[in-house]
Design an enzyme around this catalytic site. Structure first.
Site, PDB file in Angstrom:
ATOM      1  CG  HIS A 158     -17.029 -32.719  16.666  1.00 62.12           C
ATOM      2  ND1 HIS A 158     -18.455 -32.397  16.628  1.00 62.12           N
ATOM      3  CD2 HIS A 158     -16.847 -33.593  15.745  1.00 62.12           C
ATOM      4  CE1 HIS A 158     -19.139 -32.401  16.959  1.00 62.12           C
ATOM      5  NE2 HIS A 158     -18.406 -33.465  15.358  1.00 62.12           N
ATOM      6  CG  HIS A 176     -21.101 -38.195   6.771  1.00 66.44           C
ATOM      7  ND1 HIS A 176     -20.988 -36.869   6.240  1.00 66.44           N
ATOM      8  CD2 HIS A 176     -21.415 -37.855   8.146  1.00 66.44           C
ATOM      9  CE1 HIS A 176     -20.566 -35.923   7.865  1.00 66.44           C
ATOM     10  NE2 HIS A 176     -20.672 -36.487   8.727  1.00 66.44           N
ATOM     11  CD  GLU A 203     -18.168 -34.966  11.530  1.00 69.09           C
ATOM     12  OE1 GLU A 203     -19.054 -35.009  11.787  1.00 69.09           O
ATOM     13  OE2 GLU A 203     -17.294 -34.509  12.672  1.00 69.09           O
ATOM     14  CG  ASP A 228     -17.879 -39.753  12.723  1.00 70.19           C
ATOM     15  OD1 ASP A 228     -17.863 -39.047  11.233  1.00 70.19           O
ATOM     16  OD2 ASP A 228     -19.266 -39.796  13.520  1.00 70.19           O
ATOM     17  CG  HIS A 241     -24.147 -33.423  10.788  1.00 72.53           C
ATOM     18  ND1 HIS A 241     -22.524 -32.400  11.518  1.00 72.53           N
ATOM     19  CD2 HIS A 241     -23.411 -34.149   9.964  1.00 72.53           C
ATOM     20  CE1 HIS A 241     -21.872 -33.621  11.905  1.00 72.53           C
ATOM     21  NE2 HIS A 241     -21.958 -34.076  10.983  1.00 72.53           N
ATOM     22  CG  ASP A 278     -23.881 -38.214  10.950  1.00 71.06           C
ATOM     23  OD1 ASP A 278     -23.019 -39.334  12.190  1.00 71.06           O
ATOM     24  OD2 ASP A 278     -23.157 -37.087  11.135  1.00 71.06           O
ATOM     25  CE1 TYR A 332     -24.917 -38.206  16.341  1.00 72.60           C
ATOM     26  CE2 TYR A 332     -26.189 -37.053  15.223  1.00 72.60           C
ATOM     27  CZ  TYR A 332     -25.226 -38.276  15.383  1.00 72.60           C
ATOM     28  OH  TYR A 332     -24.483 -37.648  14.484  1.00 72.60           O
ATOM     29  CG  HIS A 367     -23.551 -41.843  15.100  1.00 70.19           C
ATOM     30  ND1 HIS A 367     -22.403 -42.768  15.683  1.00 70.19           N
ATOM     31  CD2 HIS A 367     -23.194 -40.909  14.136  1.00 70.19           C
ATOM     32  CE1 HIS A 367     -20.960 -41.492  14.379  1.00 70.19           C
ATOM     33  NE2 HIS A 367     -21.716 -40.805  14.026  1.00 70.19           N
TER      34      HIS A 367
END
Ligand code: FEO
Length: 404
Positions: free
Chosen positions: A27, A81, A83, A85, A147, A166, A194, A227
């Site tokens: 993104h 989380h 999100e 991904d 986040h 994250d 990151y 990640h």
């Protein structure tokens, strides 16, 4: 025959995630080295999967899980989380696994349902809650706004692992899964990139979570983010770096970002850069023809000054400059102190540098000098003026710093 192999990260935990060797843009964040979506399988009496992967990677994750246990044996799924991904594969994974229970934070429950609209029955957990897995326990830590509003961490007591989603992650596709298998320069570069691009806007929330982790009564031997590599030898190193970034420790460094139409603004940038150096600043000249948004964000994270050069285009900013300023406006916390200035070449309507100044002010950058604008092509006198401008703004920013 295995298709995708799991990697054991501790006595009772396997990494069963996916490696995205192709990812170039997350993104708007240019990912130079791809990424990973980490998921972890806890082999407790109640077998638990922590997080999933991006939707196109479901077969890779299921392949790794299959090499450890039959998926139908998984009892629980924890989503740290929501999100995409980390949850994109969730609906398909639920169809395959049919777990007894799914857990997420209260906001996580809301968000997952708002993403998939399929009335998943998810049990919400809150800060301090514990989940009994029979022969070991998971506990949950609220990590709100690190986040997203739903973010949380999960701790496994038996293996002393903190699963942090994250936080402490990086976009880095490698076959290596552990910090000690990867070059330190790459670890630092990718972790900092990151942080700058994902977590910087939420630095105050990250600070609160760091404090909570610091006071955590249980030992943390391993940090397992979603990640990049698992931290097993550099836990303190990455925590210390996060403290530094959250506290916004700056170097005497000016990041000079510019674009150019006919090389006039580029020539100005180089002369201003020389002046900044003579005034005592380190410099990073970052032409937008070559530098990505994410590389600029990384350099801006610990910069004392942002100096932005835009040519005029139809009495307006150059579009690439508007793009990077919009991106940085979204990232820089208002309370983080950065000094700034703007410059550019124009033909007949000197508007761009003033507009840059306005955008810098909107992000609470403290302007140290009026914009420097030069008509058409800078001659020797104009270039000397650029040099002096650079020197003056450096001294001013450093002086302001010394005087407090
Ligand atoms: Fe890696 Fe916020 O998702």
């Amino acid at each position: 025959m295995p298709q995708f192999r799991p990697i054991q990260i501790s006595d009772n935990v396997f990494w069963v995630g996916a490696i995205d060797w192709e990812l170039a843009n997350f993104h708007g964040y240019a990912t130079e080295r791809g990424s990973t979506y980490n998921a972890y399988l806890v082999l407790a009496d109640k077998i638990t999967l922590i997080d999933t992967v991006k939707k196109p990677f479901v077969r890779e994750m299921m392949g790794r899980i299959n090499s450890v246990v039959h998926p139908s044996r998984i009892d629980y799924i924890v989503s740290n989380h929501s999100e995409m991904d980390h949850t994109g594969a969730l609906p398909e994974v639920l169809d395959i696994i049919q777990p007894e229970r799914i857990f997420a934070s209260g906001k996580g429950v809301e968000t997952i349902n708002a993403h998939f609209h399929n009335d998943m029955e998810i049990q919400s957990v809150k800060d301090g809650d514990t989940l009994d897995l029979g022969n070991m326990n998971l506990s949950f830590l609220d990590a709100k706004m690190v986040h997203w509003p739903d973010s949380m961490f999960t701790y496994l007591d038996r293996d002393r692992i903190l699963f942090t989603n994250d936080a402490f992650g990086m976009h880095l596709a490698t076959a290596e899964r552990f910090d000690d298998e990867i070059d330190d320069w790459i670890l630092h570069h990718e972790a900092k990139t990151y942080f700058a691009n994902i977590l910087w806007p939420f630095a105050p929330s990250v600070g609160k979570v760091l404090e909570k982790v610091g006071k955590f009564e249980n030992p943390i031997d391993i940090i397992a983010p979603d990640h990049g590599p698992v931290w097993r030898t550099k836990v303190k190193w990455i925590l210390d770096l996060y403290h530094e970034w959250v506290e916004h420790k700056t170097a005497n460094k000016a990041v000079v970002v510019y674009d150019t139409m006919w090389q006039s603004t580029a020539l100005m940038a180089r002369a201003i850069g020389e002046g900044l150096l003579s005034g005592g600043m380190e410099i990073k000249l970052m032409p937008l023809s070559r530098c990505t948004r994410s590389s600029i964000a990384k350099e801006a994270l610990d910069a004392k000054m942002l100096v932005i050069g835009s040519p005029n285009l139809n009495s307006n900013l150059f579009p690439t400059i508007a793009d990077i300023l919009t991106y940085l406006q979204g990232l820089k916390p208002r309370k983080h102190k950065i000094y700034g200035a703007s410059f550019g070449s124009y033909g007949w309507s000197p508007a761009a540098a003033k507009k840059v100044e306005k955008m810098l002010e909107e992000m609470n950058v403290e302007i140290v000098a009026d914009p420097l604008q030069i008509k058409y092509v800078p001659d020797d006198t104009a270039l000397s003026k650029c040099f002096e401008y650079g020197s003056e703004i450096a001294v001013k920013a450093l002086g302001i710093n010394i005087d407090g």
